[in-house]
Write a protein that holds these residues in place. Structure first.
Motif, PDB file in Angstrom:
ATOM      1  N   ARG A   1      85.284  12.873  44.024  1.00 52.37           N
ATOM      2  CA  ARG A   1      84.520  14.078  44.383  1.00 52.37           C
ATOM      3  C   ARG A   1      85.458  15.271  44.515  1.00 52.37           C
ATOM      4  N   GLN A   2      85.067  16.368  43.924  1.00 56.23           N
ATOM      5  CA  GLN A   2      85.793  17.613  44.162  1.00 56.23           C
ATOM      6  C   GLN A   2      85.243  18.204  45.449  1.00 56.23           C
ATOM      7  N   LEU A   3      86.072  18.218  46.487  1.00 55.93           N
ATOM      8  CA  LEU A   3      85.626  18.647  47.813  1.00 55.93           C
ATOM      9  C   LEU A   3      85.715  20.151  47.990  1.00 55.93           C
ATOM     10  N   VAL A   4      86.774  20.761  47.488  1.00 52.32           N
ATOM     11  CA  VAL A   4      86.960  22.204  47.665  1.00 52.32           C
ATOM     12  C   VAL A   4      86.576  22.905  46.366  1.00 52.32           C
ATOM     13  N   ARG A   5      85.568  23.731  46.457  1.00 49.60           N
ATOM     14  CA  ARG A   5      85.028  24.419  45.279  1.00 49.60           C
ATOM     15  C   ARG A   5      85.006  25.916  45.574  1.00 49.60           C
ATOM     16  N   GLY A   6      83.958  26.600  45.209  1.00 51.98           N
ATOM     17  CA  GLY A   6      83.839  28.017  45.543  1.00 51.98           C
ATOM     18  C   GLY A   6      84.945  28.866  44.937  1.00 51.98           C
ATOM     19  N   ILE A   7      85.381  29.883  45.678  1.00 51.89           N
ATOM     20  CA  ILE A   7      86.382  30.830  45.175  1.00 51.89           C
ATOM     21  C   ILE A   7      87.722  30.152  44.891  1.00 51.89           C
ATOM     22  N   PRO A   8      88.206  29.216  45.732  1.00 57.09           N
ATOM     23  CA  PRO A   8      89.472  28.552  45.406  1.00 57.09           C
ATOM     24  C   PRO A   8      89.454  27.867  44.037  1.00 57.09           C
ATOM     25  N   ALA A   9      88.379  27.150  43.732  1.00 57.69           N
ATOM     26  CA  ALA A   9      88.282  26.473  42.444  1.00 57.69           C
ATOM     27  C   ALA A   9      88.135  27.480  41.308  1.00 57.69           C
ATOM     28  N   GLU A  10      87.408  28.549  41.558  1.00 59.29           N
ATOM     29  CA  GLU A  10      87.281  29.606  40.552  1.00 59.29           C
ATOM     30  C   GLU A  10      88.653  30.182  40.208  1.00 59.29           C
ATOM     31  N   MET A  11      89.473  30.364  41.226  1.00 60.58           N
ATOM     32  CA  MET A  11      90.813  30.901  40.994  1.00 60.58           C
ATOM     33  C   MET A  11      91.625  29.960  40.110  1.00 60.58           C
ATOM     34  N   VAL A  12      91.572  28.661  40.398  1.00 64.42           N
ATOM     35  CA  VAL A  12      92.316  27.689  39.600  1.00 64.42           C
ATOM     36  C   VAL A  12      91.761  27.608  38.180  1.00 64.42           C
ATOM     37  N   ASP A  13      90.447  27.640  38.036  1.00 69.73           N
ATOM     38  CA  ASP A  13      89.836  27.567  36.706  1.00 69.73           C
ATOM     39  C   ASP A  13      90.265  28.761  35.856  1.00 69.73           C
ATOM     40  N   ARG A  14      90.274  29.945  36.441  1.00 71.49           N
ATOM     41  CA  ARG A  14      90.721  31.139  35.721  1.00 71.49           C
ATOM     42  C   ARG A  14      92.198  31.033  35.359  1.00 71.49           C
ATOM     43  N   LEU A  15      92.975  30.560  36.295  1.00 67.09           N
ATOM     44  CA  LEU A  15      94.409  30.433  36.074  1.00 67.09           C
ATOM     45  C   LEU A  15      94.692  29.410  34.976  1.00 67.09           C
ATOM     46  N   THR A  16      93.960  28.317  34.973  1.00 66.42           N
ATOM     47  CA  THR A  16      94.121  27.295  33.936  1.00 66.42           C
ATOM     48  C   THR A  16      93.779  27.868  32.566  1.00 66.42           C
ATOM     49  N   ALA A  17      92.714  28.653  32.493  1.00 63.00           N
ATOM     50  CA  ALA A  17      92.289  29.239  31.222  1.00 63.00           C
ATOM     51  C   ALA A  17      93.323  30.206  30.650  1.00 63.00           C
ATOM     52  N   MET A  18      94.111  30.854  31.536  1.00 65.20           N
ATOM     53  CA  MET A  18      95.130  31.784  31.052  1.00 65.20           C
ATOM     54  C   MET A  18      96.496  31.116  30.898  1.00 65.20           C
ATOM     55  N   GLY A  19      96.531  29.785  31.013  1.00 70.02           N
ATOM     56  CA  GLY A  19      97.763  29.045  30.791  1.00 70.02           C
ATOM     57  C   GLY A  19      98.683  28.996  31.988  1.00 70.02           C
ATOM     58  N   GLY A  20      98.140  29.293  33.170  1.00 71.22           N
ATOM     59  CA  GLY A  20      98.961  29.369  34.367  1.00 71.22           C
ATOM     60  C   GLY A  20      98.767  28.236  35.345  1.00 71.22           C
ATOM     61  N   ALA A  21      98.011  27.204  34.969  1.00 66.17           N
ATOM     62  CA  ALA A  21      97.809  26.043  35.843  1.00 66.17           C
ATOM     63  C   ALA A  21      97.448  24.840  35.009  1.00 66.17           C
ATOM     64  N   THR A  22      97.620  23.667  35.575  1.00 61.84           N
ATOM     65  CA  THR A  22      97.350  22.411  34.870  1.00 61.84           C
ATOM     66  C   THR A  22      95.977  21.848  35.181  1.00 61.84           C
ATOM     67  N   GLY A  23      95.149  22.610  35.899  1.00 68.32           N
ATOM     68  CA  GLY A  23      93.862  22.069  36.294  1.00 68.32           C
ATOM     69  C   GLY A  23      94.030  20.970  37.317  1.00 68.32           C
ATOM     70  N   TYR A  24      93.230  19.901  37.187  1.00 70.02           N
ATOM     71  CA  TYR A  24      93.246  18.826  38.177  1.00 70.02           C
ATOM     72  C   TYR A  24      93.699  17.526  37.519  1.00 70.02           C
ATOM     73  N   ALA A  25      94.946  17.505  37.103  1.00 72.26           N
ATOM     74  CA  ALA A  25      95.496  16.327  36.423  1.00 72.26           C
ATOM     75  C   ALA A  25      95.608  15.160  37.398  1.00 72.26           C
ATOM     76  N   GLU A  26      95.210  13.978  36.974  1.00 71.32           N
ATOM     77  CA  GLU A  26      95.261  12.811  37.850  1.00 71.32           C
ATOM     78  C   GLU A  26      96.696  12.304  37.998  1.00 71.32           C
ATOM     79  N   MET A  27      97.039  11.906  39.208  1.00 69.75           N
ATOM     80  CA  MET A  27      98.346  11.315  39.476  1.00 69.75           C
ATOM     81  C   MET A  27      98.407   9.909  38.879  1.00 69.75           C
TER      82      MET A  27
END
Length: 486
Positions: A108-134
């Protein structure tokens, strides 16, 4: 005079006079060791919400307040926003529950809302790896969200601008104006001069609880963590580093994701303690408090190599911190030398980034209406005033939220005791050290920011103080903002 009395006198009462009518110059009564500063008129700005601190929590709080409809100002002393997420982290911990450590538990993705939006935007611009599984050490975190620090700064500032937040970087919080149990305004200072900002609601996201201290809030200074500075290392052959650890069966943390635009690449790597490393490297690393676990979003680069140092006093002590700043930079130089000398793939590594100042895990701990306990966290407690849910513990696998579940952060835990219109978010809440090892982490701070920013805006727009705000109104606004509840 102790520190708290000093803040109450200079930060609240004395500076509060500056916002009023001009007064006659004080008599020149000299008191040994003190100088009496003449009062003067200051220009005034008015907003609905003031967010102090543009770090991990503050960015989200300001965006949330502005999107809720409040005229919002964000005050940040540095020239960029992002805070600990771009200065002292390793990855963003954590948007998900610890499902991989508990077979059969739902992901389950527990934290969503604006924090997740920030990561999704950052991932789209090549600045994050999204939620890669360990792949390894998933009893600690099930996912790895690695970020590019510079693109994070840009993305966060752009989101603030798009939300209509009045962003004041390179601006220092110099005091608070209080009126009974309410904060009336803040004193700001920048190269443009000194000014007063009045508002109806305030959120302290400074990390050090500077606004709360100026406003006379009750707080302690536990000094229960090391301070840290982190460096980036360039010219690193990550595959050789991995093979070196793998040959010694020492790969302890590992995740694959998008690196330099290509999927399936190493983005998190490290060994546990001394395992697998040469003896001389281990001895040297211990002397300088170096942790070699790191993340990356780019080839030939490790983003965060940390140097930890325990101070004898609170990190609010300017002179102790000045000495620590020098010592930590000496340690970073030694850290590069250790990697070059002992670890394959680092022969020509060099320092590419450092934090502009040391980073803390806790400064002041502010007394709030509810103090989250370790039992609340590990037993997965939820409250009738939850503002979001969270599932990461930085002491895992020793301590985990029961059965791969979540616990709730109650609204009361963000309300500053004794003050009617001040919230705190981030590392300033939770006096229980073990509980704080969960609540202080970056994604928790983000969730707290969305909750406090939304609440501050609702109070400002509807004439409530923090304790008269109907919880249902807040809950509905948070759900509208994408916040997930169990």
């Amino acid at each position: 005079m102790d520190r708290r009395d000093f803040y109450r006198t200079t930060g609240s009462l004395g500076l509060g006079l500056l916002a009023g009518q001009a007064t006659a110059a004080p008599e020149k009564t000299e008191v040994a060791g003190f100088y009496t500063e003449a009062s003067k008129k200051l220009p005034v700005r008015e907003f609905d919400v003031v967010v102090a601190g543009g770090g991990t929590a503050g960015v989200i709080a300001a965006i949330a307040a502005a999107r809720t409809g409040a005229k919002t100002i964000l005050v940040e002393g540095k020239g960029y926003v992002g805070g600990v997420a771009v200065e002292g982290g390793t990855a963003l911990h954590s948007f998900y529950n610890l499902w991989k450590a508990f077979p059969g538990v739902e992901k389950r993705q527990l934290v969503r809302g604006i924090p997740a939006e920030m990561v999704d935007r950052l991932t789209a611009m090549g600045g994050a790896t999204g939620y890669a599984e360990m792949e390894k050490h998933y009893a600690y975190d099930s996912v790895c969200t690695a970020i590019d620090t510079e693109l994070y700064k840009l993305n966060a500032h752009e989101m603030l601008d798009e939300a209509g937040v009045y962003v004041c970087v390179n601006t220092f919080l110099a005091g608070a104006v209080t009126e009974g149990p309410r904060v009336k305004g803040v004193i700001l200072e920048s190269r443009s001069g000194r000014e007063v900002v009045y508002a109806k609601s305030f959120v302290d996201c400074t990390g050090y609880a500077d606004l709360a201290a100026h406003a006379g809030a009750e707080y302690t200074e536990p000094n229960d963590y090391a301070v840290v500075n982190s460096m980036g290392l360039g010219n690193v052959d990550l595959e050789r580093y991995y093979q070196f650890l793998a040959d010694r069966d020492a790969v302890h943390q590992l995740a694959y994701g998008v690196r330099s635009g290509e999927p399936g690449r190493i983005i998190r790597i490290g060994a546990e303690g001394s395992q697998g490393y040469p003896e001389e490297f281990v001895k040297g690393a211990r002397k300088i408090g170096m942790s070699a676990i790191s993340t990356t979003t780019q080839d030939n680069y490790l983003m965060f190599i940390k140097m930890n140092m325990k101070l004898p006093v609170s990190p609010t002590d300017r002179d102790a911190v000045a000495k620590a700043e020098l010592e930590l930079r000496k340690r970073m130089k030694k850290g590069v030398e250790l990697f070059r000398a002992h670890i394959p793939g680092f022969e020509k590594a060099f320092m590419t980034r450092t934090s502009p100042s040391l980073v803390i895990r806790r400064g002041r701990c502010v007394a709030c209406d509810y103090d989250i306990t370790h039992e609340d966290v590990i037993h997965g407690m939820h409250f009738d005033d939850d503002v979001f849910v969270y599932g990461f513990h930085d002491m895992a696998p020793r301590f985990q939220i029961a059965n791969g579940g979540s616990y709730g952060i109650p609204y009361r835990a963000l309300c500053v005791k004794g003050l009617d219109n001040l919230y705190v978010s981030g590392m300033m809440i939770t006096s229980d050290h073990k509980a704080h090892m969960s609540t202080r982490n970056t994604v928790s701070c983000m969730g707290q920011g969305q909750a406090s920013g939304t609440a501050a805006a609702l109070c400002a727009l509807n004439g409530h103080d923090s304790r008269s705000l109907p919880y249902l109104d807040l809950r509905l606004a948070l759900e509208k903002g994408g916040v997930y509840f169990e």
